[in-house]
Design an enzyme around this catalytic site. Sequence first.
Site, short mmCIF file in Angstrom:
data_model
loop_
_atom_site.label_atom_id
_atom_site.label_comp_id
_atom_site.label_asym_id
_atom_site.label_seq_id
_atom_site.Cartn_x
_atom_site.Cartn_y
_atom_site.Cartn_z
N LEU A 140 0.87 -1.17 0.00
CA LEU A 140 0.00 0.00 0.00
C LEU A 140 0.90 1.22 0.00
O LEU A 140 1.95 1.23 0.65
CB LEU A 140 -0.90 0.03 1.25
CG LEU A 140 -1.98 -1.04 1.38
CD1 LEU A 140 -2.75 -0.85 2.69
CD2 LEU A 140 -2.95 -1.01 0.20
N ASP A 141 0.50 2.27 -0.72
CA ASP A 141 1.25 3.51 -0.68
C ASP A 141 1.36 4.00 0.76
O ASP A 141 0.49 3.73 1.60
CB ASP A 141 0.55 4.60 -1.51
CG ASP A 141 0.53 4.27 -3.00
OD1 ASP A 141 1.39 3.50 -3.45
OD2 ASP A 141 -0.36 4.80 -3.70
N LYS A 142 2.41 4.74 1.04
CA LYS A 142 2.63 5.25 2.40
C LYS A 142 1.40 5.95 2.96
O LYS A 142 1.01 5.74 4.11
CB LYS A 142 3.82 6.22 2.39
CG LYS A 142 4.12 6.84 3.76
CD LYS A 142 5.27 7.83 3.67
CE LYS A 142 5.50 8.51 5.02
NZ LYS A 142 6.57 9.53 4.95
N ARG A 240 -5.84 6.05 -8.01
CA ARG A 240 -5.53 7.48 -8.01
C ARG A 240 -5.54 8.05 -9.44
O ARG A 240 -6.08 9.13 -9.68
CB ARG A 240 -4.17 7.71 -7.35
CG ARG A 240 -4.17 7.32 -5.87
CD ARG A 240 -2.77 7.18 -5.30
NE ARG A 240 -2.03 8.43 -5.33
CZ ARG A 240 -0.77 8.55 -4.91
NH1 ARG A 240 -0.12 7.49 -4.45
NH2 ARG A 240 -0.16 9.72 -4.96
#
Length: 299
Positions: A140-142, A240
Amino acid sequence: MQKRGNQSSRNGLLLFEVNESTELLPFLLQQMSGRSRNSVKSILTRGQVKVDDHIETKHNYPLVPGQVVSVLKNKVAVKESVLIGMNILYEDDSIIVINKDAGLLSIATEKEKKRTALHQLMNHVKLENPMNRVFVVHRLDKETSGVMMFAKSEKIKRQLQDNWKKIVKERTYIALVEGRMKQAEGTIKTYLKESSTHKMYSVQDKGGQLAITHYRLVQSNEEFSLVEAQLETGRKNQIRVHLSDMGHPVVGDKKYGAKTNVIGRLGLHAKTLSFTHPVSGKLMLFKADVPKQFLTKSR
């Protein structure tokens, strides 16, 4: 001026109820006015502060009315804060499933080696046996929160990754996006490529990787919409990019065109992960509650 929250104590812990939207450090400074600023900041940094049910160390963590902030004694915090920015939803001999907070890296970067989900879980499993290890299955992205799975052996990691599309039955995300989305539901299908600056973008031909996202509008107002997105493919930054393509970038996502950051983080949360267990064959389902700010901002 920030109002003082309702204060109480339980088992020696200080409990404060949040009455209005603010950030964590200013809230604590107001509630603990008898302590110095440095003292309060130290309490935060040491992992002695919980927001609802998780340890929180970020000074600018956004608070909303109804949340409860508790300050733990240092000895209690040491026991609870072995895992900071995450909590374990499930663990057996093969896998670990966590709920990751926004702001925590999945794996190490050049700048940050230790404050990551992988590093903390590695320490966690070594408490039982120094030879134990943890392996990354997906990321998962930060700034994305929510459900994430790790393997406890190289064999299980390969088994999960090699059969990912077959094993995973559902991956659902919740996104807080800019603007009122008019389409109730739909599917976005493009091919994604990566620029020299590591930004993903859509192309209509087959020059990139196929990316398919199914979406459904949950609720909206004039400024923001809450959208549920299901991944058919799992490309880098897929949700996104796709939501930005629709003219509704994710809140806080400046990289993909967002103009607002009203919740102090990226408005993306991995809500559901359902998969067939790699050993038992049982269907597993894990959910992480949607952050309260997502709900309040889109009503």
